[in-house]
Design a protein around this motif. Structure first.
Motif, PDB file in Angstrom:
ATOM      1  N   ALA A   5       0.834  -1.357   0.106  1.00 36.75           N
ATOM      2  CA  ALA A   5       0.017  -0.203   0.084  1.00 36.75           C
ATOM      3  C   ALA A   5       0.845   1.359   0.001  1.00 36.75           C
ATOM      4  O   ALA A   5       0.714   2.104   0.838  1.00 36.75           O
ATOM      5  N   TYR A   6       1.739   1.291  -0.957  1.00 36.38           N
ATOM      6  CA  TYR A   6       2.446   2.556  -1.172  1.00 36.38           C
ATOM      7  C   TYR A   6       2.658   2.519  -2.729  1.00 36.38           C
ATOM      8  O   TYR A   6       2.819   1.444  -3.616  1.00 36.38           O
ATOM      9  N   TRP A   7       3.129   3.823  -3.256  1.00 33.78           N
ATOM     10  CA  TRP A   7       3.606   3.788  -4.539  1.00 33.78           C
ATOM     11  C   TRP A   7       4.730   3.259  -4.725  1.00 33.78           C
ATOM     12  O   TRP A   7       5.855   3.720  -4.149  1.00 33.78           O
ATOM     13  N   HIS A   8       5.164   2.472  -5.810  1.00 29.91           N
ATOM     14  CA  HIS A   8       6.264   1.912  -5.985  1.00 29.91           C
ATOM     15  C   HIS A   8       6.272   1.282  -7.643  1.00 29.91           C
ATOM     16  O   HIS A   8       5.361   0.877  -8.180  1.00 29.91           O
ATOM     17  N   THR A   9       7.525   1.099  -7.859  1.00 28.50           N
ATOM     18  CA  THR A   9       8.033   0.569  -9.295  1.00 28.50           C
ATOM     19  C   THR A   9       8.744  -0.994  -8.736  1.00 28.50           C
ATOM     20  O   THR A   9       9.519  -0.672  -7.838  1.00 28.50           O
ATOM     21  N   ASP A  10       8.199  -2.013  -9.259  1.00 27.23           N
ATOM     22  CA  ASP A  10       8.901  -3.161  -8.820  1.00 27.23           C
ATOM     23  C   ASP A  10      10.498  -3.306  -8.900  1.00 27.23           C
ATOM     24  O   ASP A  10      10.884  -3.229 -10.055  1.00 27.23           O
ATOM     25  N   VAL A  11      11.101  -4.000  -7.866  1.00 18.52           N
ATOM     26  CA  VAL A  11      12.557  -4.432  -7.760  1.00 18.52           C
ATOM     27  C   VAL A  11      13.425  -3.673  -8.406  1.00 18.52           C
ATOM     28  O   VAL A  11      14.264  -3.835  -8.965  1.00 18.52           O
ATOM     29  N   THR A  12      13.476  -2.463  -8.034  1.00 11.99           N
ATOM     30  CA  THR A  12      14.194  -1.195  -8.623  1.00 11.99           C
ATOM     31  C   THR A  12      15.374  -1.172  -7.965  1.00 11.99           C
ATOM     32  O   THR A  12      16.433  -0.584  -8.587  1.00 11.99           O
ATOM     33  N   PHE A  13      15.522  -1.954  -6.871  1.00  9.23           N
ATOM     34  CA  PHE A  13      16.987  -2.123  -6.204  1.00  9.23           C
ATOM     35  C   PHE A  13      17.587  -3.131  -7.006  1.00  9.23           C
ATOM     36  O   PHE A  13      18.891  -3.157  -6.557  1.00  9.23           O
ATOM     37  N   ALA A  14      17.317  -3.962  -7.897  1.00  9.78           N
ATOM     38  CA  ALA A  14      18.024  -4.816  -8.580  1.00  9.78           C
ATOM     39  C   ALA A  14      18.731  -4.163  -9.757  1.00  9.78           C
ATOM     40  O   ALA A  14      18.229  -3.085 -10.329  1.00  9.78           O
ATOM     41  N   ARG A  15      19.963  -4.666 -10.185  1.00  8.04           N
ATOM     42  CA  ARG A  15      20.780  -4.180 -11.357  1.00  8.04           C
ATOM     43  C   ARG A  15      19.703  -4.104 -12.634  1.00  8.04           C
ATOM     44  O   ARG A  15      19.990  -3.373 -13.220  1.00  8.04           O
ATOM     45  N   GLN A  16      19.009  -5.268 -12.820  1.00 12.94           N
ATOM     46  CA  GLN A  16      18.113  -5.284 -13.875  1.00 12.94           C
ATOM     47  C   GLN A  16      16.753  -5.539 -13.198  1.00 12.94           C
ATOM     48  O   GLN A  16      16.058  -6.571 -12.900  1.00 12.94           O
ATOM     49  N   PRO A  17      16.001  -4.267 -13.189  1.00 15.91           N
ATOM     50  CA  PRO A  17      14.844  -4.526 -12.682  1.00 15.91           C
ATOM     51  C   PRO A  17      13.895  -5.042 -13.650  1.00 15.91           C
ATOM     52  O   PRO A  17      14.040  -5.054 -15.012  1.00 15.91           O
ATOM     53  N   PRO A  18      12.725  -5.697 -13.388  1.00 15.48           N
ATOM     54  CA  PRO A  18      11.697  -6.223 -14.418  1.00 15.48           C
ATOM     55  C   PRO A  18      11.222  -5.285 -15.558  1.00 15.48           C
ATOM     56  O   PRO A  18      10.824  -4.072 -15.098  1.00 15.48           O
ATOM     57  N   LEU A  19      10.900  -6.045 -16.601  1.00 11.50           N
ATOM     58  CA  LEU A  19      10.231  -5.087 -17.574  1.00 11.50           C
ATOM     59  C   LEU A  19       8.526  -4.951 -17.488  1.00 11.50           C
ATOM     60  O   LEU A  19       8.100  -4.087 -17.810  1.00 11.50           O
ATOM     61  N   GLY A  20       8.146  -5.915 -16.846  1.00  9.64           N
ATOM     62  CA  GLY A  20       6.652  -5.792 -16.330  1.00  9.64           C
ATOM     63  C   GLY A  20       6.370  -6.954 -15.595  1.00  9.64           C
ATOM     64  O   GLY A  20       7.045  -7.780 -14.881  1.00  9.64           O
ATOM     65  N   SER A  21       5.128  -7.024 -15.415  1.00  5.72           N
ATOM     66  CA  SER A  21       4.281  -8.126 -14.316  1.00  5.72           C
ATOM     67  C   SER A  21       2.876  -8.515 -15.150  1.00  5.72           C
ATOM     68  O   SER A  21       2.360  -7.740 -15.527  1.00  5.72           O
ATOM     69  N   LEU A  22       2.707  -9.800 -14.892  1.00  6.24           N
ATOM     70  CA  LEU A  22       1.241 -10.183 -15.430  1.00  6.24           C
ATOM     71  C   LEU A  22       0.688 -10.664 -13.913  1.00  6.24           C
ATOM     72  O   LEU A  22       1.120 -11.929 -13.344  1.00  6.24           O
TER      73      LEU A  22
END
Length: 270
Positions: free
Chosen positions: A100-117
């Motif tokens: 329950a907060y605004w975020h983009t997934d896994v940006t702490f990784a060197r390669q964040p994901p391109l998307g999710s389903l």
């Protein structure tokens, strides 16, 4: 097979109807879905009721699959349901599943994901909506002086004790559309590099407040069987925690670029 893509009356998002998730190859529908994905940033599939096999097949149209992160920087632990551990389970009865907060997934990784389903298995009788924000539109909505101020900056992503830390450009370029994107988020961006502590805090707060404006968002009311596909490179999302003790269960695959490429810095402003 003919699919119908209907844009929503918002800054991003479209519904997709008529998709047979068991027939994704050889009929041009995969290319049509990719084009719609890049154009609308979030695709909603009402009452599609994906099986696990269909979930994996549809996610694979867009890239390689993992449950959360494809490297060792993510120290969180999550349940999965398939043999290869690619379908993540987010159940409201378990800890650390209500984002329950605004975020983009896994940006702490060197390669964040391109998307999710995401496939909604059990939705609460009321509440539990999810919002997405268009971070390309947010960048375009900045004033020219602020664009100049953040041009060339990098940001530190990660949370001490939970993840490792990685630096990414504050402004990136989408690899498919070429559009400039504001790539920070309240959930995982901890600071802006090369600024004083007060400069970093104030500027990062300004950017996040701007990105989260309602004008840049869309909101989806879930029903059992709905699915949503989002482009993690140019969106943020917020899972609203307003459903109390009601049950909410999700299956989700995270999609990665097979090339292994991470975020690419936008070229300097002319």
């Amino acid at each position: 097979m003919t699919i119908k893509v209907t844009p929503l009356g918002a800054a991003l998002g479209a519904t997709v109807e008529g998709l047979d998730a068991g027939r994704l190859e050889g009929n041009g529908v995969a290319d049509e879905l990719r084009e719609a994905f890049w154009a609308h940033k979030v695709l909603f599939f009402p009452a599609i009721h994906l099986t696990d096999e269909q979930h994996l097949a549809l996610g694979s149209v867009f890239g390689d699959l993992a449950a959360v992160s494809n490297d060792d920087t993510d120290h969180r632990r999550h349940d999965t349901v398939d043999d290869e551990g690619r379908i993540l389970v987010l159940d409201s009865s378990q800890p650390m599943t209500r984002a329950a907060y605004w975020h983009t997934d896994v940006t702490f990784a060197r390669q964040p994901p391109l998307g999710s389903l995401l496939s909604m298995k059990v939705s609460p009788p009321a509440g539990g909506d999810t919002m997405w924000a268009n971070t390309q539109a947010a960048y375009e909505g900045l004033s020219e002086p602020i664009r100049r101020a953040i041009d060339g900056l990098t940001a530190r992503h990660g949370r001490a004790g939970l993840t490792d830390f990685t630096d990414h450009p504050v402004v990136t370029v989408h690899p498919e559309t070429g559009q400039r994107i504001l790539f920070v988020n309240r959930g995982w961006t901890s600071s802006l590099n090369d600024l004083s502590a007060i400069e970093s805090s104030r500027l990062l707060t300004l950017l996040c407040d701007h990105m989260e404006r309602p004008e840049f968002t869309v909101r989806w009311r879930w029903s059992d069987g709905d699915a949503a596909l989002w482009d993690n490179r140019c969106t943020m999302h917020y899972a609203i925690n307003d459903y109390g003790d009601h049950h909410r269960r999700i299956h989700r695959v995270t999609i990665y670029d097979p090339s292994g490429a991470g975020p690419v810095a936008a070229p300097p402003l002319g």
